[in-house]
Design a protein around this motif. Structure first.
Motif, short mmCIF file in Angstrom:
data_model
loop_
_atom_site.label_atom_id
_atom_site.label_comp_id
_atom_site.label_asym_id
_atom_site.label_seq_id
_atom_site.Cartn_x
_atom_site.Cartn_y
_atom_site.Cartn_z
N ASP A 1 44.05 47.40 32.26
CA ASP A 1 42.76 47.32 32.04
C ASP A 1 42.15 45.98 31.94
O ASP A 1 42.61 45.20 31.19
N GLU A 2 40.97 45.97 32.64
CA GLU A 2 40.44 44.46 32.60
C GLU A 2 40.11 44.09 31.08
O GLU A 2 40.40 43.07 30.80
N PHE A 3 39.62 44.93 30.51
CA PHE A 3 39.07 44.43 29.18
C PHE A 3 40.36 45.27 27.84
O PHE A 3 39.67 45.97 27.05
N SER A 4 41.43 44.33 28.21
CA SER A 4 42.45 44.80 27.14
C SER A 4 43.52 43.68 27.22
O SER A 4 43.19 42.72 28.08
N ALA A 5 44.35 43.75 26.49
CA ALA A 5 45.49 42.78 26.46
C ALA A 5 46.38 43.07 27.61
O ALA A 5 47.23 42.18 27.98
N LYS A 6 46.32 44.04 28.37
CA LYS A 6 46.92 44.32 29.56
C LYS A 6 46.22 43.60 30.64
O LYS A 6 46.76 43.78 32.28
N ASN A 7 45.05 43.12 30.55
CA ASN A 7 44.76 41.87 31.67
C ASN A 7 45.64 41.11 32.28
O ASN A 7 46.49 40.74 31.69
N PRO A 8 45.63 41.34 33.70
CA PRO A 8 46.64 40.44 34.51
C PRO A 8 46.79 38.96 33.82
O PRO A 8 47.84 38.31 34.10
N PHE A 9 45.69 38.30 33.50
CA PHE A 9 45.85 36.76 33.11
C PHE A 9 46.38 36.84 31.60
O PHE A 9 47.45 35.97 31.39
N HIS A 10 46.15 37.76 30.66
CA HIS A 10 46.86 38.01 29.51
C HIS A 10 48.51 38.29 29.78
O HIS A 10 49.33 37.48 28.94
N THR A 11 48.70 39.06 30.76
CA THR A 11 50.23 39.35 30.67
C THR A 11 50.97 38.28 31.73
O THR A 11 52.29 38.50 31.77
N GLY A 12 50.23 37.21 32.44
CA GLY A 12 51.04 36.14 33.05
C GLY A 12 51.29 36.58 34.52
O GLY A 12 52.02 35.86 35.14
#
Length: 446
Positions: A271-282
């Motif tokens: 999800d875009e607005f979560s810690a699973k955003n692809p930038f957050h996850t690398g």
């Protein structure tokens, strides 16, 4: 405030016809008159807004409490989590339960609000109080709060878009600084991309239009596209900047592995607005996003170093580096309100008072919307947030213009983009057809 403009465009456009019907019901001049509040008469006004998260509601309520302390005879009834469609229905019906002051997250609505005269033209109020909007608000924010000379809204905090980049991944790829031009950006995106079978271990950047925030209008903000000519006709088929953007985006897709491969990878994103955003996850090393992402990254720390910068610009416009696409929240007065003097005092306080604007910006991590607030020493702005402050100040920054039928033209352009990036339509022929579609829809709305 989390922006979901593109995701709500379809719903907003569906409301266009209903909004235009309002003209017949409330398209008269301002009906407020003197409600006696200036003379100290007790007045209660209703304020509808869209904020719903606890810290957002607390912040707006704190500002309202400060306003009521300054104006002890004006009481504000605040109602949150109100969507635009409900606002339109209430203003169409009018009556005692309709709001006096309204805010909206959707600047695409301004053309409808102003042309249908459901929001009051604030120019007389500004003039009466000696407020010069051109000196008070950044030019881009002022632009998205008016339509064809009608200043029916004022900016109330803004959003600016820029580049987030993984400094750890940059160092591993031998990249020493964020890219400033599109050619530098393409090279960086390729160097940062690490293939893994028929997918990616790491993608330099997700350019597809279904990606988070990577829309045609956001990209066109880096080109300075105008969308319409002096006669109000769509110029997307004749403005070379538009064709250049689509060509650049499609070339980047091909350079990074092709549309189908990127789309398969995109489906693995959280999800875009979560810690699973692809930038957050690398999963991606560079991301196009708004200033609110700084707060999200602080709330959900990542295991790599990161930083922000303005998004790159076309090579032939290198002198405009530092610019960015902008949008924001707007606030206005219902034309049906019988308490417009009191309503104006609230609008003026929330939108223009420097302390109110700065405290609200600090609380919800948005960009301040007045020139004084942008330069206030009380503004909380670390270097990563400062990037977006500077984008808001940049004279080359831009927004999407208002239209009588809201964001319908952006929907048309978005749909063309989906077809073009997938290789289903010719660029020039598709743009010409889309321009005709836009013009026809506007004529119908008139």
């Amino acid at each position: 405030m989390r922006r979901t403009t593109l995701r709500t465009l379809a719903a907003l456009t569906a409301c266009a016809t209903a909004a235009l019907f309002v003209t017949a019901c409330t398209g008269q001049s301002s009906s407020g008159g003197d409600d006696g509040s200036a003379a100290g008469k007790d007045v209660t006004i209703t304020f509808w807004h869209g904020w719903s998260q606890e810290h957002e509601v607390r912040a707006i309520n704190d500002n309202i409490a400060a306003f009521e302390k300054l104006h002890p005879n004006i009481r504000v009834k605040s109602v949150g989590n109100i969507a635009d469609d409900k606002v339109e229905q209430a203003l169409r019906v009018g009556g005692r339960d309709a709001p006096d002051v309204i805010s909206s997250f959707t600047t695409d609505q301004v053309g409808k609000f102003c042309s249908a005269k459901v929001w009051t033209d604030l120019a007389p109020f500004l003039q009466k109080d000696g407020i010069d909007p051109a000196k008070t608000f950044p030019a881009t924010m002022l632009e998205y709060s008016r339509f064809q000379g009608n200043q029916c809204a004022l900016p109330l905090l803004g959003d600016a878009y820029g580049l987030y980049y993984n400094k750890t991944a940059f160092a591993a790829a031998g990249i020493t600084s964020p890219p400033k031009t599109f050619s530098e950006f393409e090279d960086a995106a390729a160097k940062l991309t690490i293939a893994e079978g028929d997918s990616y271990k790491q993608l330099g950047f997700m350019p597809n239009f279904h990606g988070y925030e990577t829309s045609a209008t956001h990209y066109l903000g880096q080109y300075g596209a105008t969308y319409f000519d002096a006669n109000g006709k769509s110029n997307i088929a004749t403005d070379p900047k538009v064709a250049a953007m689509f060509t650049w985006q499609k070339n980047l897709i091909d350079k990074l592995g092709g549309f189908d491969k990127l789309e398969r990878y995109r489906t693995t994103f959280g999800d875009e607005f979560s810690a699973k955003n692809p930038f957050h996850t690398g999963q991606v090393a560079m991301s196009y996003d708004g200033e609110w992402r700084t707060a999200s990254l602080a709330e959900n720390p990542v295991d790599f170093d990161w930083a922000t910068a303005p998004f790159p610009v076309p090579d032939d416009q290198a002198h405009t580096y530092g610019r960015g696409y902008q949008t924001g929240t707007i606030i206005g007065i219902a034309n049906t309100s019988q308490k417009q003097s009191a309503a104006w005092e609230l609008v003026k306080y929330l939108a223009i008072n420097t302390d109110a604007v700065v405290s609200f910006a600090n609380a919800i991590h948005n960009v301040p919307s007045t020139n004084e607030a942008l330069n206030s020493p009380e503004l909380t702005a670390d270097p990563n947030f400062r990037t977006f402050i500077d984008i808001a100040k940049n004279p080359h920054s831009s927004t999407t213009p208002s239209s009588i039928n809201g964001g319908a033209y952006q929907l048309s352009l978005r749909n063309f983009g989906y077809q073009y990036e997938a290789g289903k339509v010719d660029l020039q022929a598709g743009l010409a057809a889309t321009a005709r579609e836009i013009d026809e829809a506007i004529e119908q709305a008139k």
